[in-house]
Design an enzyme around this catalytic site. Structure first.
Site, PDB file in Angstrom:
ATOM      1  N   LYS A   1       0.810  -1.221   0.000  1.00  0.00           N
ATOM      2  CA  LYS A   1       0.000   0.000   0.000  1.00  0.00           C
ATOM      3  C   LYS A   1       0.843   1.271   0.000  1.00  0.00           C
ATOM      4  O   LYS A   1       0.597   2.195  -0.767  1.00  0.00           O
ATOM      5  CB  LYS A   1      -0.921   0.019   1.227  1.00  0.00           C
ATOM      6  CG  LYS A   1      -2.054  -0.976   1.101  1.00  0.00           C
ATOM      7  CD  LYS A   1      -3.391  -0.278   1.092  1.00  0.00           C
ATOM      8  CE  LYS A   1      -4.487  -1.316   0.841  1.00  0.00           C
ATOM      9  NZ  LYS A   1      -5.679  -0.832   0.260  1.00  0.00           N
TER      10      LYS A   1
ATOM     11  N   GLU B   1      -7.569  14.323   6.791  1.00  0.00           N
ATOM     12  CA  GLU B   1      -7.439  13.965   5.375  1.00  0.00           C
ATOM     13  C   GLU B   1      -8.634  14.497   4.606  1.00  0.00           C
ATOM     14  O   GLU B   1      -9.622  14.952   5.177  1.00  0.00           O
ATOM     15  CB  GLU B   1      -7.286  12.449   5.196  1.00  0.00           C
ATOM     16  CG  GLU B   1      -8.496  11.648   5.596  1.00  0.00           C
ATOM     17  CD  GLU B   1      -8.350  10.165   5.243  1.00  0.00           C
ATOM     18  OE1 GLU B   1      -7.212   9.654   5.211  1.00  0.00           O
ATOM     19  OE2 GLU B   1      -9.387   9.535   5.003  1.00  0.00           O
TER      20      GLU B   1
ATOM     21  N   GLU C   1      -5.457   1.975  -5.443  1.00  0.00           N
ATOM     22  CA  GLU C   1      -4.456   0.914  -5.555  1.00  0.00           C
ATOM     23  C   GLU C   1      -4.449   0.392  -6.982  1.00  0.00           C
ATOM     24  O   GLU C   1      -5.316   0.735  -7.787  1.00  0.00           O
ATOM     25  CB  GLU C   1      -4.759  -0.235  -4.591  1.00  0.00           C
ATOM     26  CG  GLU C   1      -6.102  -0.883  -4.834  1.00  0.00           C
ATOM     27  CD  GLU C   1      -6.336  -2.097  -3.934  1.00  0.00           C
ATOM     28  OE1 GLU C   1      -5.372  -2.588  -3.333  1.00  0.00           O
ATOM     29  OE2 GLU C   1      -7.476  -2.553  -3.866  1.00  0.00           O
TER      30      GLU C   1
END
Lengths: 499, 514, 185
Positions: A116, A200, A288
Site C-alpha cells: 500500500k 485527510e 491501488e
C-alpha cells in the site's frame, strides 16, 4: 505463441480463460481439488490434474504441486486467473526459474503494487493524484486550519485510534474546522483514551472508478477506459459497468493518462487495473493497482471489443500490442451483476447446496461467465459466486433493461441466490439515473432485502400473471379425460363379462 | 297446484338452510364451511345434482317428532370434477351435529349404490358428531350398512374421505376403509374413543387435537394421507388428487394434457448420487425431474418419511411412485414404511395405475422395537403387495439395494416388468463393512493392523460388488442406464407395457399377512 | 382442440385484492383488472421456474415458485406471494381462520436411534435458519440435522460420540430473538 497453458484456478475464471485458449488453438491444462472432480473447468480442459484436498491451502495454493503438474503436462504458460496465486511473487519467480511464461505482469511490478505505502508513493511520484492528507498528528486548532486549507475542504478530522465512526468529524469550510478538531479530539479521548487526530480529504459521495490498462513487453501501454464499480456491499463489488455515467471525456483522458504513467513507472506489462475513488466534483484519487485480470473485466471487453485474456496471452508470448490508443473506443454500454449463492433476507448468509436447477439466460447482448452447471454443487470450500451475468446495450438504459430481463430469466433453484436483490438494485430509480455512490447499498438496504410488491401498478401486473397461470391451469385440467375411447366398465358390465 | 309448487319451494329453501342461519354462523365461527359450501368448492360450477333433499327422519322418541330438517343432516348427490363424474355425500354439522340417523344412512347408501352401478368414485365429506343417539340401534345399523358398502366398493371405485370436523367412535371405520383420508388441520379429529373416555379408563390427560387431530394422524398414526390448512384448500387439493384417479377398476387412469417431451434429458441426474455412499440426497429431485411437469402429488408426506409414495404422470397418464428416501433414516425399511408403501401399491394395482419404484435401501431396520412390533409380518405386506400386483411395474435402483430389502423392493424375482439400474447401483447382500466383518473375520483378527486390513478388504469387496454388473450378468437387472435418460426409458417402457396381461390362478382372495 | 373459457378470479397480494375478468384459451388470455385491459400471450409450462409471457406485446420474464395454492412471483426486484381464487373460493376464504404458525423450532430432536458423529454448535451460537447443527449416524448413513428458524443455541445435551434414542432432545434453541430485523410486512 504459447502452445499449452495451465490455468491455475477454478470456477468461472478458469472456464473463461480456457474459452479463449480454445479459440486461439492453445491446449489447456486444468488443476482441481478433490471437491472439484466433476467441475466444469475440469471437463472443459484438454487435460486435468488433481492437486489435493478441497481446502484451497491444500490444493489450489500448493505451488509445488502445480509446478509438478506443469512439468508432467508440458505446459509452457500459466494463467493465474484472479485470486489464488495471481498476485503471488513466489509463484511468479518459480515459473520464471522454470522457464514457464506467467501470463501476467512481471513479479517486480506485482511486488511494488502489492504494498500500500510503496504503491501510493510510486503513484504520487508518477504524477497520479492521491488522496491529500497530512500524515502527522495535529497539535491544535490553528494547525488544523492550516492543514485543512492546504488539503482543501471538505476535510475529515479523524482519531488515530478511531474506528466505528467515533472520533470522526467533517469540516466543510474554515468556519467549522476548529469545532471539528475539538469535537474529534474530545470524542477520541473519551472513546479511546487517546486524543491524537489527523486530517485527510473528505470524499463526498465517493464513487469507485477504475481504469483498465494493457501493456506489452515492448513498452507500449494503453488504457481501455474506465469501469464504475460503485455498487458495493462491504467493499465487495456487486454491480459493475463500463463506461461510467459520471465520467466525462476529459476526466476519462486524465485518469487514463495517469494510469498509463503509473504502469510505465513500474515497467508493467499484461493487463492491470488502476483503482480510483472519485468525489462529487469528479476529482479522483488513486486507491491501488491490481496486477491481474479483474472479476469485472468482461464489461471492458464488451465495450472495447477486445478479448483481454487473448491480449494477455499474446503479451506473455512476446507479441506487441497491435492497436493504438486512438483505436480504443467505447462501443455502447455494458453491465455486470455478480450472482451469488447467498440469502439477502438473512444478512447475505452464504447458501450451500446442490444446483437442482440451473439455466442461464440468453438473448441479444447477454453473456454469462460461469463455472458450474445444473446438478453442480455450491460447496463450503470456495467463493459462493455462481456466475457473472454480463449484458451489452447500445446505451446505458438498454443495457440496464437487458440486465433486468436477464436476471429475471436466470433459473436457479436448490440454493438461495441474490438474483432478486440484484434486480432490486438495477431497477432502483437511483441506479437508473446513475446517481450512486459506494454507500448506496448500505444506505438503501441496511437490513438486506426480502422483496415486496412495489407500487399498485406493479402489483396489478403480478395479479394479472397469477390470474393467468390459474386460468391456464384450470384450462388444462378441464381437458382431463378417460384414456379409453369407450369405458370397459360399460362394455364388460353390460355384457356380464365382469361381475 | 300452486300450493304444491309453493310447498316444494318452501321445503327446498329449508333444506338449503340446513340447521338454520344461527347454526351456520356457529359453523363459520369455528372456521368451518357448511356441507353445501364445501360441495360448491369441490364440484365444477353448477354441476351438483342433489338426491333426497327432502328426506326426513322417522324418529318419534325423545321429542324428535317435532324436529324436522329436510335432508336430515347430510347432503348427497352427484356432480363433476373437471368434467368427470363423481358421487358425493357431505355431512351437515348444523343439523343435529351431523349425527347419523337411519334415514341419513339410507341417503349415503343410495349414492354409494349409484356410484357402484355407474363405476364412478365416491367422495365423502365427514363432519359428524356420531350416531344419532335418539334413534339407538337404527343408527348403528345405518353405520354398518355404510361399512359394508365401503368394503364392497373397495377396489371397484376409488373412495375418498375428507374429514372436516369430528369423526369419532364407530364413524371412523367408514373413512378407514376408504382409499384415502384427508384431514383439515385444527378443525378435524378422528378417534375411536374420545379424551373423556380415555381419561376415565386409562387416566391419560389428552386433548382431542393430540389424540386424533390432523397432525397426529399425519405424522404418528399414519391414518391420515393428506392434510389441508383449511376447508377451501381441502376442496382444491381434493380436486387435484381426483384428477390422478381412474373412475373405476376397469377404466384406465385418465389422460391429462401434457406437453412435456417424453425424451426430456436431465443431465443433472448424473450428479444426483453423492460421491460418498454414506451421504444422503433428495430422492424427490429424481421424482420431480422424471414425471410430467414436475407434478408429484405426495401421499402421507409426513409419515414414515423414509419412504415416499405418491402420484405423478408420464406422458399424461397417472403412475404411482414408491421411493426409498435416503435423506431420512438412510431410506431403511421399517414397520411404518412397509405398511405405508404396501397399501399404496395395492391401491395402484386395484386401479390399473402402473407402479414405478426407485430403490436406494440399506436393508430392514434392526432392533427390539421393530422385531416386537412385528416387522416380519409388516415387511411381508410390502413383499406381498409387490408380488401380487399385475399392473406394469418398473424398478430403478439408484444406489443401494441390500439384502432382503433388495428382494422386497419390486425386484425381478417378484415379476417386476423392467428392472433398471444406474451405474451407481450396488446390489449386494449387505454393505462392504458388514460383509467383510462376517466373511473375513479371521483374516482381520490375525492381521498386524486389523483396521488397515479391514479397510483393504472393504475396498476390494466394494470393487467387486458395489456395482450393478453382477446383477446385470444374471439378468436381475435388465439394463444399466445413464441417469440423464431415465425419463425417456421409463416412458418408452410404459408404452410397451400398456397392454400387459397376466394370468392368475383362481382364488377367492389371497391371505395378505395383515 | 382449442378450449376457451371465461373466469372471474380474485387475486390477493399483500392483503390487497384484485378482481380479474379473464377470457382464456391455450394460447393466451384477455384480462381486465381495475378497468385496465391486459393481453397475455405465451405458452404456460407448468413446473418451469422461469416463464416468459408477452404482456400487451411486451416480453416479460417472471420467476415462479409454486407451493400448494400459493404462487410466488418475482420480476424486476419485486417479489410477491399471490393466491388466485374464483368468486366462491374468494368469498369463503374470508371465513377461514388466520393460522399462527406452530412453533416446533426450539428443539432439535433425534429422528432415530443413532450416534452423534459431529456437533457443529455450542451454547450461545447464533444460527441462521437451515444451519447445520449436527450429524447423526444411523444405518451407517450420515444424517444432517438443521435448524428450522434463526436462533441461538441455549443448551447442548449431547456430545459427539454419544448414542441417542429416537425422539431424544439433542439441543434446545432460543428462537425468541428480537424482531427488530424482521422485515416481513
Amino acid at each position: 505463441m504459447l502452445k499449452k497453458i495451465l490455468i491455475a484456478n477454478r470456477g468461472e475464471i478458469a472456464c473463461r480463460v480456457m474459452e479463449t485458449c480454445q479459440k486461439m488453438g492453445i491446449a489447456t491444462v486444468a488443476i482441481y481439488s478433490d471437491a472439484d472432480k466433476l467441475a466444469k473447468h475440469v471437463s472443459m480442459a484438454d487435460e486435468a490434474y488433481n492437486v489435493g484436498p478441497a481446502p484451497t491451502a491444500e490444493s489450489y495454493l500448493q505451488i509445488d504441486k502445480i509446478m509438478e503438474v506443469i512439468n508432467r503436462s508440458g505446459a509452457d504458460g500459466v494463467h493465474p486467473g484472479y485470486g489464488f496465486l495471481s498476485e503471488n511473487a513466489e509463484f511468479s519467480r518459480r515459473l520464471k526459474e522454470a522457464g514457464i511464461a506467467f501470463i501476467g505482469p512481471d513479479e517486480k511490478a506485482v511486488a511494488a503494487m502489492g504494498d500500500k505505502i510503496t504503491s501510493k508513493r510510486l503513484a504520487a511520484e508518477a504524477g497520479v493524484s492521491t488522496i491529500p492528507g497530512f500524515d502527522g498528528v495535529i497539535q491544535d486548532a490553528d494547525q488544523a486550519a492550516t492543514v485543512a486549507a492546504e488539503i482543501g475542504y471538505p476535510v475529515m478530522v479523524k482519531a488515530t485510534a478511531g474506528g466505528g465512526g467515533k472520533g470522526m468529524r467533517v469540516a466543510s469550510g474554515a468556519d467549522d474546522i476548529a469545532e471539528a478538531f475539538r469535537a474529534a479530539s474530545s470524542e477520541a479521548l473519551s472513546g479511546f483514551g487517546d486524543d491524537r487526530v489527523f486530517i485527510e480529504k473528505f470524499i463526498v459521495q465517493p464513487r469507485h472508478i477504475e481504469i483498465q490498462v494493457l501493456a506489452d513487453k515492448q513498452g507500449k501501454t494503453l488504457y481501455l477506459n474506465e469501469r464504475e464499480c460503485s455498487l458495493q456491499r462491504r467493499h465487495q463489488k456487486v454491480i459493475e459497468e463500463a463506461p461510467s455515467a459520471f465520467v466525462t471525456p476529459e476526466v476519462r483522458q486524465a485518469m487514463g493518462e495517469q494510469s498509463v504513467k503509473l504502469a510505465q513507472a513500474v515497467g508493467y506489462h499484461s493487463a492491470g487495473t488502476v483503482e480510483f475513488i472519485m468525489d462529487a466534483d469528479k476529482k479522483f484519487y488513486f486507491l491501488e493497482m491490481n496486477t491481474r485480470l479483474q472479476v469485472e473485466h468482461p464489461v471492458t471487453e464488451m465495450t472495447t471489443g477486445l478479448d483481454l485474456v487473448e491480449q494477455m496471452i499474446r503479451v506473455a508470448s512476446g507479441e506487441s500490442l497491435s492497436m493504438s490508443q486512438e483505436q480504443i473506443g467505447i462501443n455502447g454500454w455494458s453491465m455486470e451483476a455478480r450472482v451469488y449463492a447467498e440469502d439477502p433476507a438473512r444478512g447475505f448468509l452464504p447458501s450451500i447446496g446442490r444446483l437442482i436447477d440451473y439455466k442461464e439466460p440468453s438473448g441479444e447482448g447477454v453473456r454469462v461467465d460461469s463455472g458450474t452447471f445444473e446438478g453442480g454443487e455450491v460447496s463450503i470450500y470456495y467463493d459462493p459466486m455462481i456466475a457473472k451475468l454480463i449484458v451489452w446495450g447500445k446505451d446505458r438504459e438498454q443495457a440496464r433493461q437487458r440486465l433486468m430481463e436477464a436476471l429475471d430469466s436466470f433459473d436457479i433453484r436448490g440454493v438461495t441466490t441474490n438474483l432478486v436483490f440484484l434486480n432490486a438494485l438495477v431497477s432502483h430509480p437511483a441506479f437508473a439515473s446513475g446517481d450512486i455512490s459506494t454507500g448506496f447499498i448500505g444506505e438503501e438496504f441496511p437490513d438486506g432485502y426480502s422483496g415486496d410488491g412495489g407500487n399498485d401498478q406493479q402489483k396489478e401486473l403480478f395479479a394479472v400473471i397469477a390470474g393467468y397461470l390459474r386460468a391456464e391451469t384450470r384450462l388444462r385440467a378441464a381437458d382431463v379425460h378417460a384414456s379409453d375411447a369407450d369405458s370397459p366398465w360399460k362394455i364388460l358390465k353390460r355384457t356380464g363379462s365382469a361381475s | 297446484m300452486n300450493s304444491i309448487a309453493d310447498e316444494l319451494q318452501r321445503r327446498h329453501q329449508l333444506a338449503e338452510l340446513g340447521g338454520g342461519q344461527k347454526r351456520i354462523d356457529a359453523q363459520h365461527n369455528k372456521g368451518k364451511l357448511t356441507a353445501r359450501e364445501r360441495l360448491l368448492l369441490l364440484l365444477d360450477e353448477n354441476s351438483f345434482t342433489e338426491f333426497d333433499a327432502l328426506k326426513q327422519h322417522r324418529c318419534q322418541d325423545f321429542g324428535m317428532a317435532g324436529q324436522q330438517f329436510p335432508g336430515d343432516g347430510v347432503v348427497t348427490g352427484y356432480g363433476h370434477i373437471n368434467g368427470r363424474l363423481v358421487f358425493v355425500f357431505s355431512q351437515d354439522f348444523t343439523v343435529f351435529g351431523g349425527s347419523l340417523s337411519e334415514t341419513n344412512a339410507e341417503k349415503i347408501c343410495k349414492v354409494m349404490d349409484k356410484a357402484m352401478e355407474m363405476g364412478a368414485p365416491l367422495i365423502g365429506l365427514n363432519d359428524s358428531g356420531g350416531a344419532r343417539i335418539q334413534e339407538g340401534v337404527a343408527s348403528l345399523g345405518g353405520y354398518a350398512d355404510i361399512f359394508l358398502r365401503n368394503v364392497e366398493a373397495s377396489g371397484v371405485i376409488p373412495q375418498l374421505s375428507i374429514v372436516m370436523g369430528p369423526c369419532a367412535g364407530g364413524a371412523v371405520y367408514s373413512p378407514a376403509i376408504t382409499d384415502f383420508i384427508g384431514m383439515v388441520k385444527d378443525t378435524s379429529y378422528m378417534f375411536v374413543t374420545g379424551p373423556d373416555v380415555v381419561k376415565t379408563v386409562t387416566h391419560e390427560e389428552v386433548t382431542a387435537e393430540e389424540l386424533g387431530g390432523a397432525s397426529t394422524h399425519a405424522t404418528k398414526s399414519g391414518v391420515c394421507d393428506i392434510t389441508f390448512e383449511n376447508d377451501v384448500e381441502a376442496m382444491r387439493q381434493t380436486r387435484r388428487l381426483f384428477d390422478f384417479l381412474p373412475l373405476n377398476n376397469l377404466d384406465s387412469a385418465p389422460t391429462y394434457p401434457c406437453d412435456d417431451p417424453f425424451d426430456r434429458r436431465e443431465p443433472s441426474l448424473n450428479t444426483l448420487i453423492p460421491e460418498s455412499d454414506t451421504q444422503p440426497y433428495e430422492i424427490r429431485e429424481l421424482i420431480e425431474k422424471v414425471v410430467d411437469h414436475r407434478d408429484f402429488y405426495e401421499i402421507q408426506p409426513d409419515y414414515a418419511r423414509n419412504i415416499l409414495i405418491g402420484f405423478g404422470r408420464m406422458e399424461g397418464k397417472t403412475v404411482g411412485i414408491v421411493a426409498n428416501n435416503p435423506a431420512v433414516l438412510a431410506g431403511v425399511l421399517d414397520i411404518d414404511s412397509s405398511r405405508k408403501a404396501a397399501r399404496f401399491i395395492r391401491f395402484c394395482d386395484a386401479f390399473n395405475i402402473p407402479v414405478i419404484t426407485f430403490v436406494d435401501v440399506p436393508g430392514f431396520m434392526p432392533g427390539t422395537q421393530q422385531e416386537r412390533g412385528g416387522i416380519i409380518k409388516h415387511g411381508a405386506k410390502l413383499l406381498y403387495a409387490y408380488a401380487e400386483a399385475t399392473v406394469p411395474k418398473l424398478t430403478l435402483i439408484t444406489r443401494k439395494a441390500y439384502g432382503g430389502a433388495y428382494d422386497v423392493m419390486s425386484s425381478k424375482h417378484l415379476k417386476s416388468d423392467l428392472n433398471l439400474a444406474w451405474p451407481t447401483a450396488e446390489i449386494a447382500v449387505m454393505g462392504a463393512k458388514g460383509a467383510v466383518e462376517i466373511l473375513n473375520r479371521r483374516e482381520i483378527a490375525s492381521a498386524e493392523d486389523p483396521a488397515v486390513e479391514a479397510l483393504k478388504l472393504e475396498t476390494s469387496y466394494k470393487e467387486r460388488f458395489a456395482n450393478p454388473f453382477i446383477a446385470a450378468e444374471r439378468g436381475y437387472v435388465d439394463e444399466v442406464i445413464s441417469p440423464d435418460s431415465t425419463r425417456e426409458i421409463l416412458c418408452k417402457s410404459l408404452r410397451m407395457l400398456e397392454n400387459k396381461s397376466v394370468k392368475k390362478p383362481f382364488k377367492k382372495h389371497g391371505n395378505i399377512p395383515l | 382442440m382449442t378450449k376457451r373459457m371465461k373466469f372471474e378470479y380474485f387475486v390477493t397480494i399483500e392483503g390487497e385484492s384484485f378482481e380479474l375478468q379473464i377470457d382464456a384459451d391455450d394460447q393466451g388470455a384477455q384480462i381486465e383488472v381495475n378497468g385496465n385491459p391486459y393481453r397475455i400471450e405465451g405458452a404456460f409450462n407448468p413446473g418451469a421456474g422461469v416463464q416468459q409471457f408477452a404482456v400487451n406485446g411486451e416480453l416479460m420474464s417472471f420467476r415462479i415458485t409454486e407451493e400448494d395454492d400459493l404462487l410466488t412471483l418475482s420480476r424486476h426486484g419485486r417479489e410477491v406471494r399471490t393466491r388466485a381464487m374464483h368468486r366462491i373460493e374468494h368469498q369463503l376464504q374470508s371465513l377461514m381462520p388466520e393460522k399462527i404458525e406452530q412453533d416446533t423450532s426450539s428443539m432439535v430432536i433425534s429422528p432415530m436411534p443413532g450416534k452423534v458423529l459431529r456437533l457443529y454448535v455450542k451454547p450461545g451460537d447464533r444460527l441462521a435458519a437451515g444451519a447445520e447443527v449436527c450429524v447423526l449416524e444411523a444405518m451407517k448413513m450420515e444424517n444432517v440435522l438443521y435448524t428450522e428458524k434463526e436462533c441461538t443455541v441455549e443448551e447442548v445435551l449431547v456430545a459427539a460420540g454419544d448414542t441417542v434414542e429416537a425422539d431424544q432432545l439433542l439441543l434446545s434453541l432460543n428462537v425468541d430473538l428480537d424482531e427488530s430485523t424482521d422485515t416481513t410486512p
